[in-house]
Scaffold this motif. Sequence first.
Motif, short mmCIF file in Angstrom:
data_model
loop_
_atom_site.label_atom_id
_atom_site.label_comp_id
_atom_site.label_asym_id
_atom_site.label_seq_id
_atom_site.Cartn_x
_atom_site.Cartn_y
_atom_site.Cartn_z
N ILE A 1 4.05 -10.58 -1.35
CA ILE A 1 5.18 -9.80 -0.82
C ILE A 1 6.12 -10.70 -0.02
CG2 ILE A 1 5.86 -7.91 0.71
CD1 ILE A 1 3.18 -6.58 -0.02
N LEU A 2 5.53 -11.51 0.86
CA LEU A 2 6.35 -12.40 1.69
C LEU A 2 7.09 -13.44 0.83
CD1 LEU A 2 4.03 -12.98 4.77
CD2 LEU A 2 6.28 -11.90 4.77
N LYS A 3 6.44 -13.89 -0.22
CA LYS A 3 7.08 -14.84 -1.13
C LYS A 3 8.31 -14.19 -1.77
CE LYS A 3 6.15 -17.81 -5.14
NZ LYS A 3 5.14 -18.21 -6.15
N ALA A 4 8.15 -12.95 -2.20
CA ALA A 4 9.26 -12.22 -2.80
C ALA A 4 10.38 -12.00 -1.78
CB ALA A 4 8.77 -10.89 -3.34
N LEU A 5 10.01 -11.71 -0.53
CA LEU A 5 11.00 -11.50 0.51
C LEU A 5 11.78 -12.77 0.83
CD1 LEU A 5 9.07 -9.16 2.96
CD2 LEU A 5 10.97 -8.54 1.48
N MET A 6 11.08 -13.92 0.81
CA MET A 6 11.77 -15.19 1.05
C MET A 6 12.80 -15.45 -0.05
SD MET A 6 10.66 -16.25 3.90
CE MET A 6 10.55 -14.50 4.28
N ILE A 77 13.28 -7.83 -7.61
CA ILE A 77 12.38 -8.19 -6.50
C ILE A 77 12.04 -6.95 -5.68
CG2 ILE A 77 12.20 -9.47 -4.32
CD1 ILE A 77 13.96 -11.64 -5.68
N CYS A 78 13.07 -6.14 -5.37
CA CYS A 78 12.85 -4.92 -4.57
C CYS A 78 11.92 -3.94 -5.28
CB CYS A 78 14.19 -4.24 -4.27
SG CYS A 78 15.20 -5.13 -3.09
N THR A 79 12.11 -3.83 -6.59
CA THR A 79 11.25 -2.94 -7.38
C THR A 79 9.81 -3.42 -7.39
OG1 THR A 79 13.14 -2.41 -8.80
CG2 THR A 79 10.95 -1.84 -9.64
N GLN A 80 9.64 -4.76 -7.46
CA GLN A 80 8.30 -5.35 -7.48
C GLN A 80 7.54 -5.08 -6.18
OE1 GLN A 80 9.11 -9.46 -8.33
NE2 GLN A 80 8.86 -9.23 -10.54
N ILE A 81 8.21 -5.22 -5.06
CA ILE A 81 7.52 -5.09 -3.77
C ILE A 81 7.56 -3.66 -3.22
CG2 ILE A 81 7.92 -7.50 -3.16
CD1 ILE A 81 10.13 -6.64 -1.30
N ASN A 82 8.33 -2.79 -3.88
CA ASN A 82 8.51 -1.42 -3.39
C ASN A 82 7.18 -0.68 -3.21
OD1 ASN A 82 10.09 0.71 -2.50
ND2 ASN A 82 10.30 1.58 -4.53
N GLU A 84 4.29 -1.98 -2.80
CA GLU A 84 3.33 -2.71 -1.96
C GLU A 84 3.59 -2.52 -0.46
OE1 GLU A 84 0.78 -4.32 -3.20
OE2 GLU A 84 1.38 -3.99 -5.28
N LEU A 85 4.80 -2.10 -0.11
CA LEU A 85 5.14 -1.96 1.30
C LEU A 85 5.03 -0.51 1.74
CD1 LEU A 85 8.38 -4.16 1.52
CD2 LEU A 85 6.12 -4.78 2.34
N VAL A 118 19.04 -2.89 -1.86
CA VAL A 118 17.76 -2.88 -1.15
C VAL A 118 17.48 -1.50 -0.57
CG1 VAL A 118 16.47 -3.82 0.82
CG2 VAL A 118 17.85 -5.35 -0.59
N ALA A 119 18.48 -0.92 0.10
CA ALA A 119 18.31 0.39 0.73
C ALA A 119 17.99 1.48 -0.29
CB ALA A 119 19.56 0.76 1.52
N GLU A 120 18.71 1.45 -1.42
CA GLU A 120 18.49 2.46 -2.45
C GLU A 120 17.11 2.32 -3.10
OE1 GLU A 120 21.69 2.32 -5.26
OE2 GLU A 120 23.22 2.61 -3.71
N THR A 121 16.74 1.08 -3.41
CA THR A 121 15.44 0.83 -4.06
C THR A 121 14.28 1.19 -3.15
OG1 THR A 121 16.51 -1.04 -5.19
CG2 THR A 121 14.13 -0.86 -5.42
N PHE A 122 14.44 0.95 -1.84
CA PHE A 122 13.40 1.26 -0.87
C PHE A 122 13.40 2.73 -0.44
CE2 PHE A 122 12.83 -3.29 1.06
CZ PHE A 122 12.23 -3.68 -0.12
#
Length: 325
Positions: A1-6, A77-82, A84-85, A118-122
């Motif tokens: 997740i952190l890797k994706a965020l970076m 990226i947002c879809t991938q980590i959505n 997991e968070l 980001v806001a919409e995907t999250f």
Amino acid sequence: ILKALMQLFAIIARVDGINDNGRAIVQSFLKQQLNQELVDQYLKLFDEFLEAHQKVKKDKDGTAKRTSLNSVKVLKICTQINSELTQIQKVVVLIRIIEFINSNQEISEQEQEFVNTVAETFNIVPEEFNRCMDFVRAGEQKIPNNHQVLVIDNKTSHYLSETKHIFAEGITGQVRVIWFPSVNLYALLYFGKSDLFLNGQALIHGKMYILTPGSSLRSSKVKPVYYSDILSAFMADHSKAKISFDVEHLEYKFKGGKLGLRDISFSEESGKLIGIMGGSGAGKSTLLNVLNGIEIPSGGSVKINGKNIHTEKKEVEGVIGHVSQ
């Protein structure tokens, strides 16, 4: 997740390179998650992503095509980590991204598009997203007038009709708090240069901090402002009358004449959670029994809204509840 965020932070960074303040935001975000060794590791990863992304931007492709490609990357990226968070973590990430793009003087159209994605995907509540944007972008001089914003300063009152306020004598500058009701999260923004500490960490001018339960703001010159004080400011229902609980010069003697309580005075209002601490035999249970009306004091008084609970029992009947250990 952190890797994706970076990678996400690196994509959002500007073509002409990220400034030191923006990089510091990424570092601050990492410090709240990891130890120093891992902070350095992921910061290095961010730098690598940033360098690789800058090379791509210098390619001969057109700007419109690059923007479209970057938008797809951000969405992916947002879809991938959505999944997991947690929703709280998503809000924290959004706060950091808004702070990140605001580290430059102006937010570009591309950066705005990215943060919207980001806001919409999250699935961030649109009102909270817009409020957070306004909160971060307001700057030092402009205070948002919103009932989900709180100002802490050394002024006894303020002119804003909606914004909450806490008076803190001795504080220089201003602390602002924003509340995200959907996840019950509080974030803090500090404008000032004096030594003010959040849980022992020195606050930096213009930086955002996440408030966790049990947090406290303090310095050598400022009476502590606790997490519960901030909660009370937001939760206070001004449409209802407050309840006052006043104890004046309370004393209690046991039947044998031994003194159990000596000259205790304090005053509190509704909405407070109070802890009574003391060693075995110090008088905690005795104090509670006098405060709840079971025992009658030898001197002094206990009053609720001015009514003495021991001499005017009918006036406060059904008001006090007590659950023993």
